[in-house]
Design a protein around this motif. Structure first.
Motif, PDB file in Angstrom:
ATOM      1  N   PRO A  40       6.042  -7.610 -14.873  1.00  0.00           N
ATOM      2  CA  PRO A  40       5.521  -6.427 -14.188  1.00  0.00           C
ATOM      3  C   PRO A  40       4.505  -5.689 -15.052  1.00  0.00           C
TER       4      PRO A  40
ATOM      5  N   GLN B  77       0.721   0.154 -12.784  1.00  0.00           N
ATOM      6  CA  GLN B  77      -0.622   0.546 -12.375  1.00  0.00           C
ATOM      7  C   GLN B  77      -0.665   2.054 -12.250  1.00  0.00           C
TER       8      GLN B  77
ATOM      9  N   GLU C 171       4.890   2.327  -4.048  1.00  0.00           N
ATOM     10  CA  GLU C 171       4.943   0.877  -3.841  1.00  0.00           C
ATOM     11  C   GLU C 171       3.868   0.164  -4.631  1.00  0.00           C
ATOM     12  N   ARG C 172       2.780   0.886  -4.879  1.00  0.00           N
ATOM     13  CA  ARG C 172       1.672   0.259  -5.578  1.00  0.00           C
ATOM     14  C   ARG C 172       1.641   0.581  -7.058  1.00  0.00           C
TER      15      ARG C 172
ATOM     16  N   ARG D 278       2.499  -4.044 -10.402  1.00  0.00           N
ATOM     17  CA  ARG D 278       2.231  -5.335  -9.783  1.00  0.00           C
ATOM     18  C   ARG D 278       2.824  -6.422 -10.669  1.00  0.00           C
ATOM     19  N   TYR D 279       3.058  -7.530 -10.051  1.00  0.00           N
ATOM     20  CA  TYR D 279       3.638  -8.666 -10.765  1.00  0.00           C
ATOM     21  C   TYR D 279       2.552  -9.667 -11.102  1.00  0.00           C
TER      22      TYR D 279
END
Lengths: 593, 242
Positions: A466, A469, A475-476, A479-480
């Motif tokens: 991970p 950001q 939810e954002r 990121r993976y």
């Protein structure tokens, strides 16, 4: 300063034929090919046939009729495939490696494909050699060219050579530079050029001579003076059966523009349409073209023209396509008796991997990507792909990873052929680079193996790291990244401060995707819910933190406007809720597990 | 009895207690530290050297939002403090990395495994537990049959990894291959997050079997409850899940 040598072998098919069948020299030979409308045409013809009136592009029947009429000598009909020509050119390229380690072709682009009646065989007739810095080994570029031409002539080939700074300019010069400017005798009838795809009348400066490849040269050595015709261009002359003509041009550094200025526009490898337009506009040679304003050229004729011009003049890059591909690591086994048992197939695969390891290790490279193909006696072949995190040449490791995939593989039938091929390689690292900044109990190699094993079975999207950001929308906020595609970590002595929430318990450990709409039972106006229903139970809230307003994403289309609340219920459980500001609806976004 | 007899009896008892403790406790690997969290109250649930590595630990929680996962992640963080990576096997796709980062997990040393199908979860766990470079594996796991459980336990032993499995409280009482089993319940509190941890299964005779902890809001430090500043609220009945 780059120096590119272009070797043009005109009428390559006929030359190959002449070398393959020396008895055909001096005879009237027609090469047959298929025309654009399906009928048979003359693909190429020798000068003897030329003298009988046969031209390339002419229907075969007509040519045979002409041949019968003249009756001077019988016509020979021959055929050559473009694959054979390509192979022969490849062999010649291989031979040319004594002059330069980098021999190749121009990168193929659509604009160089023939249109009209030009046969495809003629496409494979040019080689490029990168001779930057190599001239000293041969006594100067002049010496190099002389040796090259002599050697070619000794083999029975005929070529024209040009040396300039760019691929495009060398190509243009070699093919289109006038060959007999310095001779005083007038060009004879047989020297009228033929067959280019553009239909306009030829001018004096663009001549292509017919089929000299089949005519024996009287001298096997190239001699004649190097005469500067245009300032900065040295020209070498070669004696041949048809007289002395220019065979090579060497352009001094920086003189490319001048050398190109008198060449026809076609020399720039333009699409036929563009060349035709230019001709209609009265732009005949490159000098005129170069003087026109660039902006209008781009508008009128598109990118290709400008790109070719720049490539020829050296302002845009163009690279050689090497004829020798990088070494392949491949091992193949054909089985006499098709195998069904997994152990046997694994055994064979293991042997192939041992072979590949033996190839990889001496070169100090490891495989980054491996594919394994099983051809079965029934059904389609089955292919396994392996993507590795770090290059490896170890048979055991590769076999383990392949074995993991083999276990789940369904083979449609008994295996007849096994092939293992390495797609991508990279230098093997002598010692393990530190994957992690903190040393101690870390065993990087073990972890690498784990990652490889997991990725092999789950795919690279299944093993991820991970990254946070800087995004307000939860939810954002992360990121993976697949571990296989992680950019290499720089060694850091101190842990990087990531833009995560400053409070340890600000974010829940479990986040629901999508957020779950809530049945809210009692709401204080503009405040958090006091009771909500979740998991079939009523939850009574005793404490809350917030609201934390998130307003973002308007540039992404749908904007997100939420008020987040962290709540604790009567029993001490904690949840993460939000109210959507547009309609006041409540959602459960996460739980603090 | 005179003083010397009493003292020698005490000494004999102490020596016997130590021997029994050693026999009953797990064989600890030479030189490999157990995992301690720095919170005495919590560490007292485990042998003096810390939670021994190479074992499985079950964290039971009866309902969602209970804090078991957070505590387990704190333990994972401590396990990886000296080196090694933390592997999270997220079968249900609910894991939220920013929360882990906020708790102090180094994301550079966090490996998240996303098995595409539930059947792959135990295989991934097995592989991760077996790897010596992994310090701790954190995974929610609802169903687990005995044979697979035993395999995971052996994998953890061979790799020296601490396996932290989040499980539903209803499995309480069933046979298990985990060396440790903890039940975590949230409790109401006025100031910080109060969690009650009860050790249901463990090895060795240990001083405490349950403890009440608080997780501090900003720093995430574990402390025993009541800490300074915590008020004891009126005791609410135990099983009030409303």
């Amino acid at each position: 300063m780059k120096r590119i040598l272009c070797l043009w072998l005109p009428h390559w098919s006929l030359q190959c034929l002449g070398v393959a069948k020396p008895s055909l020299r001096d005879r009237a030979v027609i090469l047959r090919g298929s025309g654009p409308r399906g009928g048979e045409i003359v693909a190429d013809c020798s000068s003897a046939a030329w003298r009988q009136g046969i031209r390339a592009g002419m229907p075969l029947a007509e040519a045979l009729a002409l041949g019968k009429k003249s009756a001077a000598e019988s016509l020979s009909l021959e055929e050559r495939s473009s694959e054979a020509d390509r192979d022969a050119l490849g062999k010649l390229a291989h031979w040319c490696e004594r002059f330069s380690p980098l021999v190749g072709w121009a990168p193929e682009e659509d604009s160089t494909k023939p249109t009209g009646s030009r046969p495809a065989a003629e496409q494979h007739d040019t080689l490029f050699l990168d001779i930057t810095g190599l001239a000293v080994l041969f006594g100067g570029e002049v010496g190099l060219v002389r040796q090259l031409l002599s050697a070619l002539t000794a083999q029975g080939y005929y070529a024209r050579v040009a040396v300039t700074e760019t691929l495009g300019a060398s190509y243009a010069l070699a093919r289109h530079a006038p060959t007999d400017l310095s001779r005083t005798h007038p060009p004879s009838v047989s020297q009228v050029s033929h067959a280019p795809s553009v239909s306009h009348a030829e001018t004096n400066s663009a001549r292509r001579l017919p089929a000299e490849g089949l005519d024996p040269t009287e001298e096997s050595e190239v001699h004649g003076g190097w005469q500067p015709l245009t300032p900065g261009v040295e020209t070498l002359f070669q004696e041949s059966g048809q007289g002395t003509r220019a065979a090579a041009w060497v352009v001094a550094p920086g003189r490319v523009g001048e050398a190109l200025s008198s060449l026809p526009v076609r020399a720039l490898r333009l699409p036929a349409e563009t060349a035709r337009w230019l001709d209609e506009l009265g732009i005949v040679d490159i000098g005129q073209l170069a003087n026109l304003p660039r902006a209008s050229l781009g508008d009128r004729f598109g990118d290709v023209l400008l790109r070719r011009l720049d490539q020829a003049l050296g302002t845009a890059p163009e690279t050689l396509l090497a004829h020798r591909p990088p070494p392949e690591f491949r091992a193949l086994r054909m089985l006499e008796f098709p195998l069904e048992k997994r152990e046997a197939i694994e055994f064979i695969t293991r042997e192939l991997l041992v072979q590949i390891e033996a190839d990889l290790r001496p070169r100090d490279v490891g495989a980054l990507q491996l594919s394994c193909r099983f051809d079965c006696s029934q059904g389609d072949p089955v292919q396994l792909q392996l993507q590795l995190f770090q290059p490896t040449a170890s048979t055991a490791h590769l076999l383990e990873l392949i074995g993991l995939q083999l276990e789940r593989l369904v083979l449609p039938g008994p295996v007849e052929r096994v092939m293992v091929e390495v797609g991508q390689t990279a230098r093997l690292q002598e010692e393990q680079t530190e994957l992690f900044p903190v040393s101690g109990r870390v065993l990087p190699r073990e972890v690498t193996r784990l990652i490889d094993r997991l990725s092999s079975r789950l795919g690279s999207a299944g093993v991820v790291q991970p990254r946070i950001q800087p995004e307000a929308q939860p939810e954002r906020a992360f990121r993976y990244i697949p571990w296989n595609e992680r950019p290499p970590e720089r060694r850091r002595r101190t842990p990087v401060a990531s833009p995560s929430p400053s409070q340890a318990l600000a974010r829940p450990l479990y986040v629901l995707a999508p957020a779950q709409p809530l049945e809210v039972l009692a709401v204080v106006p503009d405040g958090p819910p006091q009771r909500f229903r979740e998991g079939g139970r009523d939850r009574h809230i005793v404490r809350h933190w917030g609201p934390e307003r998130v307003e973002t994403g308007w540039w992404r289309g749908r904007s997100v406007r939420r008020d987040y609340y962290r709540v604790e219920t009567r029993s001490g459980q904690r949840f993460w809720l939000y109210r959507r500001l547009e309609d006041g609806r409540w959602f459960l976004h996460g739980t603090f597990e | 009895m005179n003083a010397s007899e009493i003292s020698s009896r005490e000494q004999v008892l102490t020596a016997l207690r130590q021997r029994v403790g050693r026999l009953a406790g797990k064989e600890r690997r030479q030189g490999i530290q157990g995992v301690t969290t720095g919170c005495d109250a919590f560490d007292q649930l485990f042998p003096p050297g810390g939670i021994p590595r190479g074992s499985l630990m079950e964290w039971l929680s009866a309902d969602c939002g209970g804090g078991a996962g957070t505590l387990a992640l704190v333990v994972a963080r401590e396990a990886a403090r000296e080196g090694g990576i933390v592997v999270v096997v997220d079968g249900e796709r609910r894991f939220y990395p920013p929360a882990a980062a906020a708790l102090g997990i180094e994301l550079q040393r966090l490996l998240v495994v996303l098995p595409p199908q539930p059947q792959e979860i135990t295989w991934c766990l097995d592989q991760a537990l077996r790897c010596p470079g992994v310090a701790a594996v954190w995974a929610p796991l609802t169903r687990l049959d005995q044979r697979t459980f035993r395999r995971l336990q052996l994998a953890a032993e061979s790799g020296g990894t601490l396996g932290l499995l989040l499980r539903p409280a209803r499995i309480r009482g069933r046979p298990t291959w985990a060396s440790w089993q903890l039940l975590v319940e949230p409790r109401p509190s006025a100031n910080s997050w109060r969690l009650r941890v009860e050790r249901l299964r463990g090895t060795g005779t240990l001083p405490r079997s349950q403890v009440e902890l608080t997780l501090e809001e900003t720093s995430g430090t574990l402390r025993e409850w009541p800490a300074v500043g915590d008020e004891k609220p009126a005791d609410s009945p135990r099983r009030n899940w409303g």
